[in-house]
Write a protein that holds these residues in place. Structure first.
Motif, PDB file in Angstrom:
ATOM      1  N   PHE A 211      40.815  35.516  32.272  1.00  7.37           N
ATOM      2  CA  PHE A 211      39.912  34.211  31.830  1.00  7.37           C
ATOM      3  C   PHE A 211      40.829  33.134  31.390  1.00  7.37           C
ATOM      4  O   PHE A 211      40.102  31.884  31.538  1.00  7.37           O
ATOM      5  N   ARG A 212      41.861  33.497  30.588  1.00  6.83           N
ATOM      6  CA  ARG A 212      42.822  32.309  30.107  1.00  6.83           C
ATOM      7  C   ARG A 212      43.191  31.607  31.405  1.00  6.83           C
ATOM      8  O   ARG A 212      43.573  30.441  31.163  1.00  6.83           O
ATOM      9  N   GLU A 213      43.571  32.184  32.296  1.00  2.00           N
ATOM     10  CA  GLU A 213      44.320  31.608  33.345  1.00  2.00           C
ATOM     11  C   GLU A 213      43.298  30.775  34.291  1.00  2.00           C
ATOM     12  O   GLU A 213      43.472  29.598  34.838  1.00  2.00           O
ATOM     13  N   ILE A 214      41.886  31.113  34.373  1.00  2.00           N
ATOM     14  CA  ILE A 214      41.046  30.314  34.785  1.00  2.00           C
ATOM     15  C   ILE A 214      40.726  28.943  34.003  1.00  2.00           C
ATOM     16  O   ILE A 214      40.601  28.049  34.410  1.00  2.00           O
ATOM     17  N   ASN A 215      40.664  29.147  32.520  1.00  2.00           N
ATOM     18  CA  ASN A 215      40.542  28.152  31.790  1.00  2.00           C
ATOM     19  C   ASN A 215      41.748  27.025  32.088  1.00  2.00           C
ATOM     20  O   ASN A 215      41.482  25.814  31.971  1.00  2.00           O
ATOM     21  N   ASN A 216      42.895  27.492  32.172  1.00  2.00           N
ATOM     22  CA  ASN A 216      43.787  26.612  32.376  1.00  2.00           C
ATOM     23  C   ASN A 216      44.055  25.901  33.797  1.00  2.00           C
ATOM     24  O   ASN A 216      44.776  24.967  33.828  1.00  2.00           O
ATOM     25  N   ARG A 217      43.628  26.665  34.841  1.00  2.00           N
ATOM     26  CA  ARG A 217      44.012  26.307  36.152  1.00  2.00           C
ATOM     27  C   ARG A 217      42.888  25.834  37.066  1.00  2.00           C
ATOM     28  O   ARG A 217      43.072  25.353  38.064  1.00  2.00           O
ATOM     29  N   VAL A 218      41.424  26.280  36.562  1.00  2.00           N
ATOM     30  CA  VAL A 218      40.529  26.007  37.530  1.00  2.00           C
ATOM     31  C   VAL A 218      40.211  24.477  37.759  1.00  2.00           C
ATOM     32  O   VAL A 218      39.869  24.170  38.818  1.00  2.00           O
ATOM     33  N   GLY A 219      40.554  23.633  36.931  1.00  2.00           N
ATOM     34  CA  GLY A 219      40.504  21.989  36.902  1.00  2.00           C
ATOM     35  C   GLY A 219      41.104  21.584  38.053  1.00  2.00           C
ATOM     36  O   GLY A 219      40.735  20.694  38.810  1.00  2.00           O
ATOM     37  N   ILE A 220      42.622  22.223  38.669  1.00  2.00           N
ATOM     38  CA  ILE A 220      43.209  21.599  39.739  1.00  2.00           C
ATOM     39  C   ILE A 220      42.277  21.877  41.001  1.00  2.00           C
ATOM     40  O   ILE A 220      42.262  20.921  41.806  1.00  2.00           O
ATOM     41  N   PHE A 221      41.708  23.062  41.061  1.00  2.00           N
ATOM     42  CA  PHE A 221      40.928  23.267  42.449  1.00  2.00           C
ATOM     43  C   PHE A 221      39.611  22.480  42.397  1.00  2.00           C
ATOM     44  O   PHE A 221      39.339  21.807  43.525  1.00  2.00           O
ATOM     45  N   ILE A 222      38.863  22.132  41.248  1.00  2.00           N
ATOM     46  CA  ILE A 222      37.760  21.311  41.414  1.00  2.00           C
ATOM     47  C   ILE A 222      38.096  19.992  41.453  1.00  2.00           C
ATOM     48  O   ILE A 222      37.394  19.229  42.190  1.00  2.00           O
ATOM     49  N   ILE A 223      39.231  19.563  41.059  1.00  2.00           N
ATOM     50  CA  ILE A 223      39.854  18.138  41.480  1.00  2.00           C
ATOM     51  C   ILE A 223      39.829  17.952  42.840  1.00  2.00           C
ATOM     52  O   ILE A 223      39.406  17.146  43.369  1.00  2.00           O
ATOM     53  N   LYS A 224      40.468  18.954  43.492  1.00  2.00           N
ATOM     54  CA  LYS A 224      40.749  18.809  44.788  1.00  2.00           C
ATOM     55  C   LYS A 224      39.448  19.033  45.994  1.00  2.00           C
ATOM     56  O   LYS A 224      39.275  18.346  46.856  1.00  2.00           O
ATOM     57  N   TYR A 225      38.305  19.673  45.035  1.00  2.00           N
ATOM     58  CA  TYR A 225      37.121  19.855  45.814  1.00  2.00           C
ATOM     59  C   TYR A 225      36.337  18.417  45.722  1.00  2.00           C
ATOM     60  O   TYR A 225      35.628  18.132  46.800  1.00  2.00           O
ATOM     61  N   TYR A 226      36.439  17.734  44.884  1.00  2.00           N
ATOM     62  CA  TYR A 226      35.694  16.327  44.525  1.00  2.00           C
ATOM     63  C   TYR A 226      36.649  15.250  45.163  1.00  2.00           C
ATOM     64  O   TYR A 226      35.952  14.066  45.157  1.00  2.00           O
TER      65      TYR A 226
END
Length: 436
Positions: A211-226
């Motif tokens: 969950f901490r890794e998701i918190n730190n890294r998920v923004g990268i993939f959502i940035i690429k999505y949008y």
């Protein structure tokens, strides 16, 4: 000193890659590297924690632990890298633009990423901090040399940088096995009596790490999505700078866990509070400097084409400052086998982070990802510190604010450093005078 050397080498390699590839191609390279590192983060099952715990406790011979580490890295790394290779083309708007040959080169690194991360935990469990730092330096030296060769001599691009990344992981693993296992040679097959404890203790911590890794890294993939690959590049550079600022807190967390295991409960909690408040003070000072000089340094080092990196850094500033607080308190709970606290707080943080990312990135663009991380980190830190204070009876001020004794120690350390610098200057002046 070795940690600082590793940071300098990593930054040098990152600057070269960023300058030559440009934001877009660097963004695609970052997505490949993130895929490889993400596979480890999502599938290691907390085995690193088991290695730290059972090596530190000397439950099993070190040769058997090392043999388990090698087999686990090869099997889990190879299997999950293979699975990802077949599914990644169907993940819309994130990796679909990356050629399969470049992706497969990046995925070859996965078993070596497993090994290097787990071997570092193995060394630190034996308190071989220097050897662990040397391993980091070796990896960054190899990466820097390969990047320089491919980009300058052969006019390479994204593919060649990914080759450099994978080769640096493989070469580091080979060198570490040769240098640091003379007294703990890996032994044969996995002992049957190791399987249950290694896959029971670790997974208890795994969810919290996940969950901490998701918190730190998920923004990268959502940035690429949008948004675009260039925006991924800006945000990832900002994250990399953040991690460089966490150099001291991260090093302390690796050593803190086995240290707390050897202490009594009351002593360990007081010690954790002391480490926490001193690190927070240190991070506040660094963040103030980053606020003042951040944009200037980004433009100086990366160039005008990376100006948006400064915006991403400023949006992450609160998260950069307070994240080590969460890590320190989480290590304390892990040492007292209260892992459920880490799991619950990190799960809440991940939910908040994902929700805020989808909302903020659409509204505010690149800085929305930083804002989402700040909000989730504030929530996580508030929850875990609140429970720590309630559970231990240690006042909140003692966890977050330096005491008079701490300030005196800062002053004494500053005086010692100043005296040392003056001594060096005086010796240099004397040598120059004698030479003239």
């Amino acid at each position: 000193m070795t940690n600082i050397s590793a940071v300098v080498l990593a930054m040098a390699a990152g600057i070269i890659v960023s300058r030559i590839l440009g934001p877009e191609r660097r963004g695609y390279m970052a997505l490949v590297v993130q895929a490889a590192t993400m596979i480890f983060s999502f599938t290691h099952l907390g085995v690193g924690s088991s290695i730290t715990y059972f090596t530190g406790k000397k439950t099993f011979p070190r040769g058997n632990v090392l043999g388990f580490l090698l087999i686990f890295s090869a099997v889990f790394g190879g299997v999950f890298a293979g699975i990802f290779y077949f599914i990644y083309p169907y993940i819309s708007n994130i990796w679909v633009d990356i050629p399969r040959d470049i992706m497969i080169i990046g995925l070859i690194a996965v078993p070596f990423i497993f090994f290097n991360n787990l071997f570092k935990r193995f060394l630190l469990a034996m308190l071989l901090v220097k050897q662990s730092n040397i391993a980091n330096i070796i990896r960054y030296i190899v990466y820097l040399v390969l990047v320089a060769i491919f980009l300058f001599l052969f006019n390479g691009g994204t593919r060649e940088v990914v080759i450099s990344f994978t080769a640096s992981m493989a070469i580091t693993a080979a060198i570490c096995l040769a240098l640091f296992t003379k007294e703990s040679r890996p032994l044969g097959m996995i002992r049957k009596d190791m399987i249950k404890p290694f896959f029971t203790y670790g997974p208890k911590l795994y969810l919290g790490f996940l969950f901490r890794e998701i918190n730190n890294r998920v923004g990268i993939f959502i940035i690429k999505y949008y948004m675009t690959a260039s925006d991924v590049s800006y945000y990832q550079i900002a994250l990399n700078i953040s991690e460089r600022l966490w150099l001291v807190p991260t090093a302390l967390t690796f050593v803190l866990y086995p240290t707390l295991l050897a202490m009594k409960k009351d002593d360990s909690s007081r010690f954790s509070a002391k480490v926490c408040r001193n690190n927070l003070f240190f991070m506040v000072l660094l963040s103030v400097l980053l606020l003042i000089f951040g944009k200037f340094m980004v433009l100086l080092v990366y160039g005008e084409q990376y100006a948006n990196v400064a915006k991403a850094i400023y949006s992450l500033l609160i998260a950069i400052t307070i994240w080590p607080v969460y890590n320190m308190i989480a290590i304390d709970f892990a040492s007292r086998d209260r892992i459920w606290v880490i799991v619950i707080t990190s799960f809440i943080g991940a939910v908040v982070n994902i929700t805020c990312n989808f909302i903020f990135i659409q509204r505010f663009g690149l800085i929305g990802a930083g804002m989402a991380t700040c909000v989730s980190n504030i929530v996580m830190v508030s929850l875990i510190v609140g429970y720590f204070v309630r559970n231990t009876g240690i006042p909140l001020r003692e966890v977050l604010v330096p005491t008079r004794e701490d300030i005196v120690s800062y002053r004494d350390a500053a005086f010692r450093l100043l005296k040392k610098v003056r001594g060096m200057i005086n010796r240099n002046e004397k040598d120059n005078g004698d030479g003239s």
